[in-house]
Scaffold this active site. Structure first.
Site, PDB file in Angstrom:
ATOM      1  N   ASP A 140       0.067   9.018   1.369  1.00  0.00           N
ATOM      2  CA  ASP A 140       0.660  10.349   1.319  1.00  0.00           C
ATOM      3  C   ASP A 140       2.156  10.384   0.991  1.00  0.00           C
ATOM      4  O   ASP A 140       2.944   9.623   1.570  1.00  0.00           O
ATOM      5  CB  ASP A 140       0.511  11.045   2.673  1.00  0.00           C
TER       6      ASP A 140
ATOM      7  N   ARG B 102      -1.313  16.414  13.468  1.00  0.00           N
ATOM      8  CA  ARG B 102      -0.429  15.563  12.682  1.00  0.00           C
ATOM      9  C   ARG B 102       0.124  16.257  11.436  1.00  0.00           C
ATOM     10  O   ARG B 102      -0.236  17.366  11.108  1.00  0.00           O
ATOM     11  CB  ARG B 102      -1.151  14.286  12.263  1.00  0.00           C
TER      12      ARG B 102
ATOM     13  N   TRP C 210       0.826  -1.209   0.000  1.00  0.00           N
ATOM     14  CA  TRP C 210       0.000   0.000   0.000  1.00  0.00           C
ATOM     15  C   TRP C 210       0.860   1.259   0.000  1.00  0.00           C
ATOM     16  O   TRP C 210       1.894   1.323   0.677  1.00  0.00           O
ATOM     17  CB  TRP C 210      -0.894  -0.006   1.229  1.00  0.00           C
TER      18      TRP C 210
ATOM     19  N   TRP D 100      -4.553  -0.337   3.578  1.00  0.00           N
ATOM     20  CA  TRP D 100      -4.036   0.494   4.660  1.00  0.00           C
ATOM     21  C   TRP D 100      -3.828  -0.351   5.907  1.00  0.00           C
ATOM     22  O   TRP D 100      -4.650  -1.200   6.254  1.00  0.00           O
ATOM     23  CB  TRP D 100      -5.012   1.632   4.939  1.00  0.00           C
TER      24      TRP D 100
ATOM     25  N   SER E 299       2.363  10.677   8.569  1.00  0.00           N
ATOM     26  CA  SER E 299       2.984  11.604   7.615  1.00  0.00           C
ATOM     27  C   SER E 299       3.868  12.652   8.271  1.00  0.00           C
ATOM     28  O   SER E 299       3.708  12.996   9.439  1.00  0.00           O
ATOM     29  CB  SER E 299       1.893  12.297   6.795  1.00  0.00           C
TER      30      SER E 299
ATOM     31  N   TRP F 262      -9.191   8.597  -0.578  1.00  0.00           N
ATOM     32  CA  TRP F 262      -9.809   7.703   0.392  1.00  0.00           C
ATOM     33  C   TRP F 262     -11.240   7.344  -0.027  1.00  0.00           C
ATOM     34  O   TRP F 262     -11.988   8.188  -0.506  1.00  0.00           O
ATOM     35  CB  TRP F 262      -9.832   8.358   1.772  1.00  0.00           C
TER      36      TRP F 262
ATOM     37  N   GLN G 225       3.833   7.148   2.824  1.00  0.00           N
ATOM     38  CA  GLN G 225       3.088   6.287   3.728  1.00  0.00           C
ATOM     39  C   GLN G 225       2.917   4.923   3.059  1.00  0.00           C
ATOM     40  O   GLN G 225       2.454   4.827   1.915  1.00  0.00           O
ATOM     41  CB  GLN G 225       1.730   6.897   4.041  1.00  0.00           C
TER      42      GLN G 225
END
Length: 503
Positions: free
Chosen positions: A53, A177, A50, A77, A118, A308, A69
């Protein structure tokens, strides 16, 4: 923490990285064997597993580094790792070992909701330094900011004093984040995505050493219409004046997934006073973009070329996710953002074909048998001043021989709208992307189009608008056609190149 403690802690991280890379090698071999019509020729993808970002984009030691990511164990994910690739030319990419893996109490939990989320990268006097969010569901606080360093640009050690920011400035927020770090006048600054009271916000911090951070305040926040949490904020200067740009990925803002704001940043007050806000890309598949400055001083942006919640047909083949083409950012004459493909992409141009001065009659399609393929660059220039008021015209991309499969790129002269219709594009999501596009001063519409197996990226009128979409046609849907409806239109030129890379 003692030196012995450092060694033991980093040994745990090394073991997690080895496990991830072993799984990745096995999955990559399986992916290579499987028949896969969706793997892209000239975009960065994970070798397997997978990808979401882009993280830590940086020009370091004369090479471009992209982190991302990554979940190496499955094409879905999961606990986030940092994948890593590098390039000398922004076209051909070499995959490197996984850079970060969950291993500590601040980025590893007992359930799947944890990981090295991230962040960004900086060159700290020759030390490649990653700044990231450690996320663990069920822990209080859930998200903290951490750093990891490398002297060789491949192997990374997490700092002993992690987390370097242990909590948000106040309780009750929504997310904390995606730190983006840069240096100004010898001081490090960090912007972090946050939300509170239904308003997305960008929080600003500063530090002299990347370890000890002090909170400055809210640099910018939503006016009530721009989402309730701002993911992946990126604040940077652009142009010759004092303008700054803030790029954000607002949550819960409907079809708008990314935005940019232009204004002035005061380092004294920590306030970014923005005067203009607009959607960054008008396609379905564009999220979490990040920028960096390269050795030529260019501000380059790369985004995640997925979204997403969408169908992701490539998962059936053992991988998921891709990045957009690298895009250079500049300010246009009217002070808005201009987004254009980097110059290096021209090196991929192979066989060239040109069509000039073609009149397309109303309600007709014009096949172009000399132009076909699943890896193409097209530059089409249409006249609009001779079109009937209701004329709609454009191109049909990735057409099947029987006409049942195609992606329609159209421009409506009546309402000045550019549209991409995926209703007949094949597998995956359907839907229509659209954006207002005023003709150039000479009345022309210029469309630069990059096709790569399962993607279409459009740069309209020299990058004033961009539209990015994934498509999943059958492998033999390779045709290109011109069309006009409700009026005649004139094509000034169409240049087409087959694209090739070293890979």
């Amino acid at each position: 923490m003692s030196h012995q403690g450092d060694k033991e802690r980093n040994k745990v991280h090394e073991e997690q990285v080895v496990l991830a890379n072993t799984a990745l090698e096995q999955d990559s071999a399986a992916t290579a064997v499987a028949e896969d019509n969706f793997r892209l020729y000239y975009h960065l993808m994970p070798p397997a597993g997978w990808m979401n970002d882009p993280n830590g984009l940086i020009y370091f030691n004369d090479e471009y580094h992209m982190f991302y990511q990554h979940y190496p164990y499955e094409p879905k994910w999961g606990p986030m790792h940092w994948g890593h690739a590098k390039s000398k030319d922004l076209v051909n990419w070499e995959h490197l070992p996984v850079a970060l893996a969950p291993s500590e109490n601040y980025d590893m939990g007992e359930t799947g909701g944890y990981g090295c989320w991230s962040g960004s990268a900086v060159d700290d006097n020759g030390v490649l330094t990653l700044i990231y969010t450690g996320h663990v569901d069920g822990r209080t606080p859930t998200e903290v900011q951490c750093i990891a360093t490398s002297t060789d640009g491949v192997t990374f050690n997490k700092a002993a004093n992690n987390p370097v920011i242990a909590c948000a400035p106040e309780e009750g927020g929504f997310g904390f984040r995606d730190p983006k770090v840069w240096q100004h006048a010898g001081v490090w600054y960090m912007v972090i995505g946050y939300g509170k009271d239904g308003l997305g916000k960008a929080l600003l911090y500063k530090s002299s050493d990347l370890r000890d951070w002090s909170y400055i305040g809210v640099a910018a926040e939503s006016d009530g219409t721009m989402g309730d949490m701002w993911e992946c904020p990126d604040l940077f200067p652009l142009g010759n004046g004092n303008d700054h740009v803030l790029v954000i990925s607002p949550m819960n803002m409907g079809t708008t997934k990314t935005m940019y704001l232009i204004g002035k940043l005061s380092y004294e007050s920590g306030v970014f006073d923005y005067r203009y806000a607009e959607r960054l890309d008008y396609g379905f598949d564009f999220y979490a973009p990040q920028t960096f400055v390269d050795g030529q001083g260019r501000r380059i942006l790369i985004g995640w070329m997925n979204i997403w919640g969408a169908q992701m047909p490539e998962q059936e083949h053992g991988w998921m996710g891709a990045f957009t083409l690298p895009r250079e950012l500049t300010l246009s004459e009217d002070g808005t953002l201009r987004i254009e493909p980097v110059e290096e992409l021209k090196a991929m141009r192979g066989t060239h074909h040109r069509v000039s001065n073609l009149s397309i009659s109303a309600d007709t399609e014009v096949p172009l048998p000399e132009i076909h393929g699943d890896a193409l660059e097209l530059i089409a220039v249409f006249y609009t001043n001779q079109s009937a008021g209701d004329a709609e015209f454009g191109l049909l991309l990735r057409c099947s021989e029987d006409g049942s499969e195609y992606t329609e790129l159209s421009y409506s002269a009546a309402d000045c709208k550019l549209k991409v219709d995926r209703s007949h594009s094949g597998a995956g999501e359907a839907g229509v992307s659209e954006v207002q596009l005023t003709p150039l001063e000479d009345g022309r519409i210029k469309l630069q189009i990059f096709i790569d197996r399962s993607s279409v990226e459009i740069f309209a009128n020299n990058g004033l608008k961009t539209v990015t979409n994934r498509i999943y046609p059958k492998p033999d849907s390779l045709g290109i056609k011109l069309f006009a409806r409700n009026g005649e239109v004139s094509l000034e030129s169409l240049d087409a190149w087959k694209l090739i890379t070293e890979g």
